[in-house]
Scaffold this motif. Sequence first.
Motif, PDB file in Angstrom:
ATOM      1  N   ASP A 132       0.836  -1.205   0.000  1.00 39.25           N
ATOM      2  CA  ASP A 132       0.000   0.000   0.000  1.00 39.25           C
ATOM      3  C   ASP A 132       0.873   1.258   0.000  1.00 39.25           C
ATOM      4  O   ASP A 132       2.100   1.184   0.075  1.00 39.25           O
ATOM      5  N   ARG A 133       0.191   2.422  -0.092  1.00 34.79           N
ATOM      6  CA  ARG A 133       0.920   3.682  -0.215  1.00 34.79           C
ATOM      7  C   ARG A 133       1.809   3.954   0.998  1.00 34.79           C
ATOM      8  O   ARG A 133       2.935   4.432   0.862  1.00 34.79           O
ATOM      9  N   TYR A 134       1.287   3.641   2.162  1.00 27.62           N
ATOM     10  CA  TYR A 134       2.032   3.857   3.404  1.00 27.62           C
ATOM     11  C   TYR A 134       3.382   3.138   3.348  1.00 27.62           C
ATOM     12  O   TYR A 134       4.428   3.710   3.636  1.00 27.62           O
ATOM     13  N   ARG A 176       4.895   1.926   0.631  1.00 31.39           N
ATOM     14  CA  ARG A 176       5.730   2.380  -0.491  1.00 31.39           C
ATOM     15  C   ARG A 176       6.536   3.622  -0.093  1.00 31.39           C
ATOM     16  O   ARG A 176       7.727   3.734  -0.418  1.00 31.39           O
ATOM     17  N   ILE A 177       5.892   4.542   0.611  1.00 29.41           N
ATOM     18  CA  ILE A 177       6.591   5.752   1.046  1.00 29.41           C
ATOM     19  C   ILE A 177       7.727   5.393   2.001  1.00 29.41           C
ATOM     20  O   ILE A 177       8.823   5.963   1.938  1.00 29.41           O
ATOM     21  N   THR A 234       9.251  -0.936  -4.956  1.00 30.72           N
ATOM     22  CA  THR A 234       7.890  -0.694  -4.479  1.00 30.72           C
ATOM     23  C   THR A 234       6.845  -1.497  -5.248  1.00 30.72           C
ATOM     24  O   THR A 234       5.709  -1.633  -4.782  1.00 30.72           O
ATOM     25  N   CYS A 273       5.386  -0.719  -8.128  1.00 28.78           N
ATOM     26  CA  CYS A 273       4.314   0.124  -8.652  1.00 28.78           C
ATOM     27  C   CYS A 273       4.729   0.727  -9.995  1.00 28.78           C
ATOM     28  O   CYS A 273       5.884   0.620 -10.422  1.00 28.78           O
ATOM     29  N   THR A 333       2.423   6.063 -10.385  1.00 29.20           N
ATOM     30  CA  THR A 333       2.155   5.903  -8.957  1.00 29.20           C
ATOM     31  C   THR A 333       3.368   6.308  -8.127  1.00 29.20           C
ATOM     32  O   THR A 333       3.244   6.968  -7.094  1.00 29.20           O
ATOM     33  N   LEU A 334       4.548   5.916  -8.605  1.00 28.19           N
ATOM     34  CA  LEU A 334       5.767   6.257  -7.877  1.00 28.19           C
ATOM     35  C   LEU A 334       5.945   7.779  -7.798  1.00 28.19           C
ATOM     36  O   LEU A 334       6.292   8.317  -6.736  1.00 28.19           O
ATOM     37  N   ARG A 354       3.626  10.037  -7.859  1.00 28.74           N
ATOM     38  CA  ARG A 354       2.653  10.580  -6.906  1.00 28.74           C
ATOM     39  C   ARG A 354       3.140  10.379  -5.468  1.00 28.74           C
ATOM     40  O   ARG A 354       3.004  11.267  -4.625  1.00 28.74           O
ATOM     41  N   ASP A 355       3.731   9.218  -5.187  1.00 27.81           N
ATOM     42  CA  ASP A 355       4.256   8.958  -3.846  1.00 27.81           C
ATOM     43  C   ASP A 355       5.431   9.875  -3.532  1.00 27.81           C
ATOM     44  O   ASP A 355       5.554  10.386  -2.409  1.00 27.81           O
ATOM     45  N   PHE A 378       4.086  13.277  -2.699  1.00 27.27           N
ATOM     46  CA  PHE A 378       3.499  13.312  -1.353  1.00 27.27           C
ATOM     47  C   PHE A 378       4.597  13.344  -0.302  1.00 27.27           C
ATOM     48  O   PHE A 378       4.518  14.099   0.674  1.00 27.27           O
TER      49      PHE A 378
END
Length: 322
Positions: free
Chosen positions: A2-4, A6-7, A30, A32, A36-37, A39-40, A43
Amino acid sequence: MDRYERILVIHRSLKAARYPVPIRRLMDETGCSRATLYRDIAFLRDALGAPIESEGEGAIRYHAEEGEKFELPGLWLSSDELHALLAAHQLLDRTGPGVLSSALAPLKGRIEALLAQQAGGKRWPVERVRVIASGVRRMDEHAFRTVATTVLERRRLEFDYLARSTNERTHRIVSPQRLTHYRDNWYLDAFDHEREGLRSFALDRIGAARQRDEAAVDLPEAELDRHLASSYGIFSGPPKAWATIVFSAKAARWVADERWHSKQQGRFLPDGRYELKLPYSNSKELLMDVLRYGADAEVIEPPALRQQARTLLQLALSAYER
Protein backbone atom coordinates in the motif's frame (compact mmCIF):
# COMPACT_ATOMS: atom_id res chain seq x y z
CA MET A 1 2.17 -2.93 -1.12
CA ASP A 2 0.00 0.00 0.00
CA ARG A 3 0.92 3.68 -0.21
CA TYR A 4 2.03 3.86 3.40
CA GLU A 5 4.57 1.09 2.92
CA ARG A 6 5.73 2.38 -0.49
CA ILE A 7 6.59 5.75 1.05
CA LEU A 8 8.53 3.98 3.79
CA VAL A 9 10.48 1.99 1.18
CA ILE A 10 11.29 5.13 -0.82
CA HIS A 11 12.40 7.00 2.31
CA ARG A 12 14.66 4.23 3.52
CA SER A 13 16.18 3.73 0.11
CA LEU A 14 17.02 7.43 -0.21
CA LYS A 15 18.38 7.59 3.35
CA ALA A 16 20.71 4.68 2.78
CA ALA A 17 21.93 5.68 -0.69
CA ARG A 18 25.26 7.44 -1.19
CA TYR A 19 24.42 8.28 -4.79
CA PRO A 20 21.21 9.26 -6.64
CA VAL A 21 18.67 6.43 -6.74
CA PRO A 22 17.30 5.51 -10.21
CA ILE A 23 13.54 5.75 -10.65
CA ARG A 24 13.54 2.27 -12.20
CA ARG A 25 15.08 0.81 -9.04
CA LEU A 26 12.45 2.47 -6.86
CA MET A 27 9.72 1.09 -9.14
CA ASP A 28 11.15 -2.41 -8.68
CA GLU A 29 11.43 -2.00 -4.90
CA THR A 30 7.89 -0.69 -4.48
CA GLY A 31 6.28 -2.80 -7.21
CA CYS A 32 4.31 0.12 -8.65
CA SER A 33 4.05 2.00 -11.93
CA ARG A 34 6.04 5.11 -12.78
CA ALA A 35 2.95 7.34 -12.40
CA THR A 36 2.15 5.90 -8.96
CA LEU A 37 5.77 6.26 -7.88
CA TYR A 38 5.85 9.94 -8.91
CA ARG A 39 2.65 10.58 -6.91
CA ASP A 40 4.26 8.96 -3.85
CA ILE A 41 7.43 11.00 -4.31
CA ALA A 42 5.36 14.20 -4.57
CA PHE A 43 3.50 13.31 -1.35
CA LEU A 44 6.75 12.53 0.43
CA ARG A 45 8.22 15.87 -0.69
CA ASP A 46 5.22 18.21 -0.43
CA ALA A 47 3.17 16.75 2.45
CA LEU A 48 5.91 15.25 4.60
CA GLY A 49 8.65 17.79 3.84
CA ALA A 50 11.27 15.37 2.54
CA PRO A 51 14.29 17.20 1.01
CA ILE A 52 14.09 15.41 -2.34
CA GLU A 53 16.23 16.58 -5.25
CA SER A 54 15.96 15.46 -8.87
CA GLU A 55 19.04 14.23 -10.70
CA GLY A 56 17.91 14.58 -14.29
CA GLU A 57 14.91 12.56 -15.48
CA GLY A 58 15.97 9.20 -14.17
CA ALA A 59 17.02 9.54 -10.51
CA ILE A 60 16.36 11.34 -7.22
CA ARG A 61 18.21 11.82 -3.96
CA TYR A 62 17.95 13.51 -0.58
CA HIS A 63 19.74 16.83 -0.12
CA ALA A 64 23.18 16.01 1.32
CA GLU A 65 22.86 17.96 4.59
CA GLU A 66 19.10 18.16 5.10
CA GLY A 67 18.66 14.48 4.23
CA GLU A 68 20.80 13.38 7.16
CA LYS A 69 18.49 15.17 9.61
CA PHE A 70 15.16 14.33 7.97
CA GLU A 71 12.98 11.57 9.36
CA LEU A 72 9.39 10.67 8.68
CA PRO A 73 7.03 12.18 11.27
CA GLY A 74 5.76 9.76 13.89
CA LEU A 75 6.61 6.06 13.85
CA TRP A 76 6.55 4.30 10.50
CA LEU A 77 6.75 0.52 10.25
CA SER A 78 6.76 -1.91 7.35
CA SER A 79 4.36 -4.87 7.26
CA ASP A 80 7.06 -7.22 8.53
CA GLU A 81 7.93 -4.85 11.37
CA LEU A 82 4.27 -4.40 12.24
CA HIS A 83 3.79 -8.16 12.36
CA ALA A 84 6.86 -8.48 14.61
CA LEU A 85 5.41 -5.80 16.87
CA LEU A 86 2.17 -7.75 17.02
CA ALA A 87 4.08 -10.85 18.13
CA ALA A 88 5.94 -8.77 20.73
CA HIS A 89 2.59 -7.52 21.96
CA GLN A 90 1.50 -11.08 22.65
CA LEU A 91 4.83 -11.90 24.28
CA LEU A 92 4.47 -8.95 26.66
CA ASP A 93 0.94 -10.09 27.43
CA ARG A 94 2.13 -13.52 28.53
CA THR A 95 5.53 -12.82 30.14
CA GLY A 96 4.94 -13.20 33.84
CA PRO A 97 1.12 -13.23 33.93
CA GLY A 98 -0.24 -11.19 36.83
CA VAL A 99 3.15 -9.86 37.89
CA LEU A 100 4.14 -7.63 35.00
CA SER A 101 0.62 -6.78 33.87
CA SER A 102 0.36 -3.42 35.63
CA ALA A 103 3.97 -2.46 34.88
CA LEU A 104 3.57 -3.25 31.18
CA ALA A 105 0.06 -1.84 30.80
CA PRO A 106 1.21 1.59 29.50
CA LEU A 107 3.56 -0.04 26.97
CA LYS A 108 0.88 -2.47 25.84
CA GLY A 109 -1.54 0.42 25.46
CA ARG A 110 0.87 2.27 23.17
CA ILE A 111 1.45 -0.83 21.08
CA GLU A 112 -2.30 -1.39 20.73
CA ALA A 113 -2.82 2.24 19.70
CA LEU A 114 -0.05 1.98 17.13
CA LEU A 115 -1.47 -1.26 15.73
CA ALA A 116 -4.94 0.31 15.46
CA GLN A 117 -3.57 3.43 13.81
CA GLN A 118 -1.55 1.58 11.19
CA ALA A 119 -4.20 -1.03 10.55
CA GLY A 120 -6.57 1.67 9.29
CA GLY A 121 -9.44 0.43 11.43
CA LYS A 122 -8.84 -3.22 10.57
CA ARG A 123 -8.83 -5.65 13.49
CA TRP A 124 -5.61 -7.63 13.86
CA PRO A 125 -6.20 -11.32 14.72
CA VAL A 126 -3.94 -11.26 17.78
CA GLU A 127 -5.30 -14.60 18.95
CA ARG A 128 -3.45 -16.24 16.03
CA VAL A 129 -0.09 -15.41 17.60
CA ARG A 130 0.41 -17.75 20.55
CA VAL A 131 3.07 -17.51 23.25
CA ILE A 132 2.85 -20.53 25.56
CA ALA A 133 4.78 -20.33 28.81
CA SER A 134 5.91 -23.50 30.55
CA GLY A 135 6.69 -23.86 34.23
CA VAL A 136 6.15 -20.19 35.12
CA ARG A 137 6.49 -19.67 38.87
CA ARG A 138 4.44 -17.13 40.82
CA MET A 139 6.36 -14.00 41.77
CA ASP A 140 5.75 -10.99 44.01
CA GLU A 141 5.16 -7.86 41.92
CA HIS A 142 6.69 -5.55 44.51
CA ALA A 143 9.86 -7.66 44.59
CA PHE A 144 10.13 -7.57 40.80
CA ARG A 145 9.70 -3.79 40.64
CA THR A 146 12.24 -3.22 43.41
CA VAL A 147 14.81 -5.55 41.86
CA ALA A 148 14.34 -4.03 38.39
CA THR A 149 14.71 -0.52 39.81
CA THR A 150 17.97 -1.32 41.59
CA VAL A 151 19.37 -2.99 38.46
CA LEU A 152 18.63 0.05 36.31
CA GLU A 153 19.42 2.76 38.86
CA ARG A 154 22.59 0.95 40.03
CA ARG A 155 21.70 0.83 43.73
CA ARG A 156 22.37 -1.90 46.27
CA LEU A 157 19.55 -4.26 47.16
CA GLU A 158 18.61 -5.85 50.49
CA PHE A 159 16.25 -8.82 50.72
CA ASP A 160 15.37 -12.11 52.40
CA TYR A 161 16.04 -15.21 50.32
CA LEU A 162 14.51 -18.67 50.73
CA ALA A 163 16.73 -21.10 48.84
CA ARG A 164 14.75 -23.74 47.02
CA SER A 165 17.50 -26.38 47.25
CA THR A 166 17.99 -26.17 51.05
CA ASN A 167 14.79 -24.39 52.19
CA GLU A 168 17.10 -22.12 54.21
CA ARG A 169 16.19 -18.46 54.71
CA THR A 170 19.03 -15.93 54.61
CA HIS A 171 19.37 -12.15 54.55
CA ARG A 172 21.32 -10.71 51.61
CA ILE A 173 22.81 -7.35 50.67
CA VAL A 174 23.91 -7.35 47.04
CA SER A 175 24.97 -5.18 44.14
CA PRO A 176 22.59 -6.11 41.28
CA GLN A 177 24.33 -6.79 37.97
CA ARG A 178 21.76 -8.25 35.56
CA LEU A 179 18.08 -9.14 35.44
CA THR A 180 17.70 -12.36 33.46
CA HIS A 181 14.62 -14.00 31.95
CA TYR A 182 15.48 -17.68 31.57
CA ARG A 183 13.12 -20.52 30.70
CA ASP A 184 10.00 -18.47 31.46
CA ASN A 185 11.23 -17.30 34.87
CA TRP A 186 13.17 -14.31 36.21
CA TYR A 187 16.55 -14.32 37.97
CA LEU A 188 18.82 -11.70 39.51
CA ASP A 189 22.57 -11.94 38.91
CA ALA A 190 24.28 -10.01 41.70
CA PHE A 191 27.47 -9.55 43.71
CA ASP A 192 26.84 -10.78 47.26
CA HIS A 193 28.79 -8.51 49.61
CA GLU A 194 28.87 -10.87 52.60
CA ARG A 195 29.97 -13.87 50.53
CA GLU A 196 32.16 -11.71 48.28
CA GLY A 197 31.13 -13.44 45.08
CA LEU A 198 28.66 -13.53 42.20
CA ARG A 199 25.38 -15.31 42.83
CA SER A 200 22.13 -15.87 40.91
CA PHE A 201 18.80 -15.58 42.75
CA ALA A 202 15.36 -16.74 41.61
CA LEU A 203 13.05 -13.73 41.90
CA ASP A 204 10.15 -15.88 43.07
CA ARG A 205 12.21 -16.73 46.21
CA ILE A 206 13.00 -13.08 47.07
CA GLY A 207 11.03 -11.39 49.84
CA ALA A 208 11.07 -8.10 51.75
CA ALA A 209 13.10 -6.47 48.96
CA ARG A 210 14.34 -2.96 49.74
CA GLN A 211 16.52 -0.53 47.81
CA ARG A 212 19.49 0.85 49.72
CA ASP A 213 21.08 4.27 49.34
CA GLU A 214 24.57 2.96 48.55
CA ALA A 215 25.63 2.77 44.94
CA ALA A 216 25.98 -0.72 43.48
CA VAL A 217 29.41 -2.13 42.72
CA ASP A 218 29.75 -2.61 38.96
CA LEU A 219 31.67 -5.67 37.81
CA PRO A 220 33.26 -5.80 34.35
CA GLU A 221 31.14 -7.39 31.63
CA ALA A 222 33.92 -9.86 30.88
CA GLU A 223 33.91 -11.08 34.48
CA LEU A 224 30.13 -11.47 34.45
CA ASP A 225 30.28 -13.49 31.25
CA ARG A 226 33.06 -15.71 32.59
CA HIS A 227 31.13 -16.54 35.72
CA LEU A 228 27.51 -16.50 34.55
CA ALA A 229 27.70 -17.63 30.94
CA SER A 230 30.75 -19.84 30.74
CA SER A 231 29.02 -23.06 31.80
CA TYR A 232 25.72 -24.78 31.16
CA GLY A 233 22.59 -23.53 32.90
CA ILE A 234 21.46 -20.51 34.86
CA PHE A 235 23.49 -21.26 38.02
CA SER A 236 26.61 -22.01 36.08
CA GLY A 237 29.79 -20.60 37.57
CA PRO A 238 33.20 -21.27 36.01
CA PRO A 239 33.21 -24.56 34.05
CA LYS A 240 34.61 -27.57 35.89
CA ALA A 241 34.45 -30.10 33.07
CA TRP A 242 33.19 -30.82 29.56
CA ALA A 243 30.28 -33.19 29.07
CA THR A 244 29.97 -35.51 26.08
CA ILE A 245 26.46 -36.75 25.26
CA VAL A 246 25.53 -38.98 22.33
CA PHE A 247 21.98 -38.89 20.99
CA SER A 248 20.26 -41.50 18.86
CA ALA A 249 19.82 -40.94 15.13
CA LYS A 250 16.14 -40.21 15.82
CA ALA A 251 16.84 -37.53 18.44
CA ALA A 252 19.74 -36.14 16.37
CA ARG A 253 17.26 -34.42 14.05
CA TRP A 254 16.19 -32.21 16.96
CA VAL A 255 19.38 -31.88 18.98
CA ALA A 256 21.52 -30.82 16.01
CA ASP A 257 19.36 -27.69 15.64
CA GLU A 258 19.29 -26.82 19.34
CA ARG A 259 21.56 -24.30 21.04
CA TRP A 260 22.48 -25.71 24.43
CA HIS A 261 25.51 -23.47 25.02
CA SER A 262 27.45 -20.78 23.15
CA LYS A 263 30.61 -22.93 23.15
CA GLN A 264 29.02 -26.27 22.34
CA GLN A 265 30.64 -28.61 19.84
CA GLY A 266 28.48 -30.99 17.84
CA ARG A 267 28.98 -33.49 15.06
CA PHE A 268 27.12 -36.31 13.36
CA LEU A 269 28.63 -39.75 13.83
CA PRO A 270 28.95 -42.20 10.91
CA ASP A 271 25.93 -44.20 12.11
CA GLY A 272 23.66 -41.12 12.18
CA ARG A 273 23.88 -40.45 15.90
CA TYR A 274 24.82 -36.99 17.16
CA GLU A 275 27.65 -36.19 19.58
CA LEU A 276 27.35 -33.03 21.67
CA LYS A 277 30.10 -31.58 23.84
CA LEU A 278 29.66 -28.60 26.16
CA PRO A 279 31.14 -27.11 29.36
CA TYR A 280 29.29 -27.34 32.67
CA SER A 281 29.77 -26.56 36.33
CA ASN A 282 26.64 -27.76 38.11
CA SER A 283 25.49 -31.09 36.73
CA LYS A 284 21.91 -30.93 38.01
CA GLU A 285 20.37 -28.78 35.29
CA LEU A 286 22.38 -30.45 32.53
CA LEU A 287 21.21 -33.91 33.58
CA MET A 288 17.59 -32.72 33.73
CA ASP A 289 17.81 -31.69 30.09
CA VAL A 290 19.67 -34.83 28.99
CA LEU A 291 17.31 -37.23 30.75
CA ARG A 292 14.25 -35.70 29.09
CA TYR A 293 15.42 -37.53 25.97
CA GLY A 294 15.16 -40.83 27.83
CA ALA A 295 16.69 -43.77 25.99
CA ASP A 296 17.68 -41.52 23.07
CA ALA A 297 20.51 -39.89 25.08
CA GLU A 298 23.64 -41.41 26.63
CA VAL A 299 26.16 -39.55 28.78
CA ILE A 300 29.63 -40.65 27.70
CA GLU A 301 31.99 -38.39 29.65
CA PRO A 302 33.12 -37.54 32.22
CA PRO A 303 32.73 -40.80 34.23
CA ALA A 304 31.33 -38.96 37.28
CA LEU A 305 28.55 -37.39 35.20
CA ARG A 306 27.81 -40.74 33.54
CA GLN A 307 27.48 -42.35 36.99
CA GLN A 308 25.14 -39.58 38.14
CA ALA A 309 22.93 -40.18 35.12
CA ARG A 310 22.94 -43.93 35.82
CA THR A 311 21.96 -43.36 39.46
CA LEU A 312 19.10 -41.02 38.55
CA LEU A 313 17.74 -43.50 36.01
CA GLN A 314 17.96 -46.36 38.51
CA LEU A 315 16.10 -44.31 41.13
CA ALA A 316 13.42 -43.44 38.59
CA LEU A 317 13.07 -47.10 37.63
CA SER A 318 12.82 -48.20 41.26
CA ALA A 319 9.74 -46.00 41.70
CA TYR A 320 7.91 -48.24 39.20
CA GLU A 321 9.00 -51.54 40.75
CA ARG A 322 6.94 -51.21 43.92
